[in-house]
Write a protein that holds these residues in place. Sequence first.
Motif, PDB file in Angstrom:
ATOM      1  N   LEU A   1       0.847  -1.185   0.000  1.00  0.00           N
ATOM      2  CA  LEU A   1       0.000   0.000   0.000  1.00  0.00           C
ATOM      3  C   LEU A   1       0.887   1.241   0.000  1.00  0.00           C
ATOM      4  CD1 LEU A   1      -3.251   0.577   1.975  1.00  0.00           C
ATOM      5  CD2 LEU A   1      -1.508   2.357   1.956  1.00  0.00           C
ATOM      6  N   HIS A   2       0.611   2.150  -0.929  1.00  0.00           N
ATOM      7  CA  HIS A   2       1.432   3.357  -1.052  1.00  0.00           C
ATOM      8  C   HIS A   2       0.625   4.436  -1.756  1.00  0.00           C
ATOM      9  CE1 HIS A   2       2.097   2.740  -5.409  1.00  0.00           C
ATOM     10  NE2 HIS A   2       2.085   1.448  -5.103  1.00  0.00           N
ATOM     11  N   TRP A   3       1.237   5.636  -1.873  1.00  0.00           N
ATOM     12  CA  TRP A   3       0.559   6.737  -2.576  1.00  0.00           C
ATOM     13  C   TRP A   3       1.398   7.274  -3.733  1.00  0.00           C
ATOM     14  CZ3 TRP A   3       1.870   7.262   2.709  1.00  0.00           C
ATOM     15  CH2 TRP A   3       2.897   8.154   3.010  1.00  0.00           C
TER      16      TRP A   3
ATOM     17  N   ASP B   1       0.048  -4.537  -6.105  1.00  0.00           N
ATOM     18  CA  ASP B   1      -0.026  -3.091  -5.917  1.00  0.00           C
ATOM     19  C   ASP B   1      -1.352  -2.648  -5.318  1.00  0.00           C
ATOM     20  OD1 ASP B   1       1.741  -0.716  -6.701  1.00  0.00           O
ATOM     21  OD2 ASP B   1      -0.237  -0.070  -7.372  1.00  0.00           O
ATOM     22  N   ALA B   2      -1.263  -1.752  -4.321  1.00  0.00           N
ATOM     23  CA  ALA B   2      -2.443  -1.123  -3.732  1.00  0.00           C
ATOM     24  C   ALA B   2      -2.148   0.369  -3.615  1.00  0.00           C
ATOM     25  CB  ALA B   2      -2.760  -1.729  -2.372  1.00  0.00           C
TER      26      ALA B   2
ATOM     27  N   VAL C   1      -6.949   4.838   4.344  1.00  0.00           N
ATOM     28  CA  VAL C   1      -7.218   3.487   3.851  1.00  0.00           C
ATOM     29  C   VAL C   1      -6.452   2.458   4.680  1.00  0.00           C
ATOM     30  CG1 VAL C   1      -6.899   1.922   1.898  1.00  0.00           C
ATOM     31  CG2 VAL C   1      -7.759   4.240   1.512  1.00  0.00           C
ATOM     32  N   LEU C   2      -5.216   2.784   5.040  1.00  0.00           N
ATOM     33  CA  LEU C   2      -4.414   1.872   5.845  1.00  0.00           C
ATOM     34  C   LEU C   2      -5.082   1.612   7.193  1.00  0.00           C
ATOM     35  CD1 LEU C   2      -1.874   0.228   6.387  1.00  0.00           C
ATOM     36  CD2 LEU C   2      -0.739   2.352   7.104  1.00  0.00           C
TER      37      LEU C   2
ATOM     38  N   ALA D   1       3.691  -1.288   3.737  1.00  0.00           N
ATOM     39  CA  ALA D   1       3.006  -0.003   3.648  1.00  0.00           C
ATOM     40  C   ALA D   1       4.022   1.130   3.631  1.00  0.00           C
ATOM     41  CB  ALA D   1       2.036   0.195   4.808  1.00  0.00           C
ATOM     42  N   GLN D   2       3.717   2.133   2.841  1.00  0.00           N
ATOM     43  CA  GLN D   2       4.512   3.349   2.844  1.00  0.00           C
ATOM     44  C   GLN D   2       4.156   4.138   4.101  1.00  0.00           C
ATOM     45  OE1 GLN D   2       3.761   5.966  -0.455  1.00  0.00           O
ATOM     46  NE2 GLN D   2       5.427   7.359   0.047  1.00  0.00           N
ATOM     47  N   LEU D   3       5.016   4.059   5.094  1.00  0.00           N
ATOM     48  CA  LEU D   3       4.868   4.826   6.328  1.00  0.00           C
ATOM     49  C   LEU D   3       6.130   5.662   6.491  1.00  0.00           C
ATOM     50  CD1 LEU D   3       3.463   2.174   8.848  1.00  0.00           C
ATOM     51  CD2 LEU D   3       2.218   4.051   7.807  1.00  0.00           C
ATOM     52  N   ILE D   4       5.962   6.941   6.798  1.00  0.00           N
ATOM     53  CA  ILE D   4       7.136   7.800   6.845  1.00  0.00           C
ATOM     54  C   ILE D   4       7.160   8.645   8.110  1.00  0.00           C
ATOM     55  CG2 ILE D   4       7.316   7.906   4.332  1.00  0.00           C
ATOM     56  CD1 ILE D   4       6.120  10.689   4.410  1.00  0.00           C
ATOM     57  N   GLY D   5       8.370   9.018   8.519  1.00  0.00           N
ATOM     58  CA  GLY D   5       8.556   9.952   9.609  1.00  0.00           C
ATOM     59  C   GLY D   5       7.977   9.474  10.924  1.00  0.00           C
TER      60      GLY D   5
END
Length: 424
Positions: free
Chosen positions: A36-38, A64-65, A78-79, A92-96
């Motif tokens: 999952l990403h943006w 891909d999601a 969504v996550l 999952a794209q998680l940042i910071g």
Amino acid sequence: MKALALFLGGLAACWGMFAGCASAQVQAQAQPVDVLHWWTSTSERRAANQLSAYLGANGVQWRDAAIPGGGGMAAVKVLKSRVLMGDPPDVAQLIGTTLTEWADVGLVLPLNGVATRQRWAQNMFPTVMELVSYQGEVIAAPLGIHRINTILFNRRAFARAGLQPPKTWAEFELAARKLQTLGIKPLAWSDEPWQIATVFESVLLGEAGPALYRELIVQRKSSAWMDPRVERALNRLRWLRSINGDTPREQTWTDAARELLVGNVAMMIMGDWAKGELMAWGASPGKDFGCVVVPGTENMHLYSIDTLAMLVNSRHREATQEKVAELVSSLPAQMAYNRIKGSVPVHRDIDVSSLDSCARDSWDTFADPRSARVPSLAHRMAADESIKDAVAQILWRYVTDPRMEVADAQRRLAAVIRAPGAER
């Protein structure tokens, strides 16, 4: 922060049964992984496809999601929904700061083994390792470093006006006036709150300097927001919005980049992911556009770092998740991904001659121990989601409502950016 902590605390109870996944015996055969990403713009999509292809060539299927939406706000929603429904993605794209919030409640798979085998601590920048480490655990795979304090400029527009890219605000103002006489808008602008915040933090860094910026953004000293340098940054922000002369509107960052590409505007203040987008459309940093830092931020790197977290779930794919972390953090994947994305690798041992001119300056600045590396507020490096959104909304209100006084904006910012436990 508190609201998210309560939300995730509830989820932790739901997912307690999966806490032992990391120690469970995994299947020998590689499995697909849901990601999952943006990353949904042209360049972001190509960069994600590059990772997908690299994983595929090494026995991992990327399912891909992708969730569209500027800044990843929709993807985060969504996550949360997927986790609540019992169907979290594998990756999952998680940042910071978002990383630590999810790690706090045990929903992130530790990657200590991967980090040790690949010698991340030795091969990656210390700032990167600090970001992906929490309470003795490595909690994400770092992908690339974006520079936020970037001005992209159209080379043809500047050549037509007989201008050099501005190094000071005086030169910026002179360039703006000259460009206007030629019918060229000086600066791409959008009234989207996150884009306003992106411009502001770069201007703030230049006006305040790294020491005060850290007091404001990292240490969250409320009293520091009444400093005259913050006032100058806010005045500059309003001026930047006004220089085109027309009524500003909300537009996506990709639309703004397209205006820069075709020459409708001459400059754009945006993270270097916009450079990746221009290159995806066939433009060259040596021929069609260039990059300089926002005035006052020489030898400073306002950064945002892409990371992928492996989430605990019931599918027992820990071995495959670790393999994903190994592959995406390897030097070949890093070079291929960042060349498309517009960012630079997190590795310290790269061949900088392979980077374009914009990327080379970004990497050199980040690598130089004499440079100031400061985290972005607008892109979750320095504050949680609630603070980031509150700041963006205040800045949006300030630039769109001429009745709001600068001092009022300073007081409002001071009220929302507070250190944990600070008195009100």
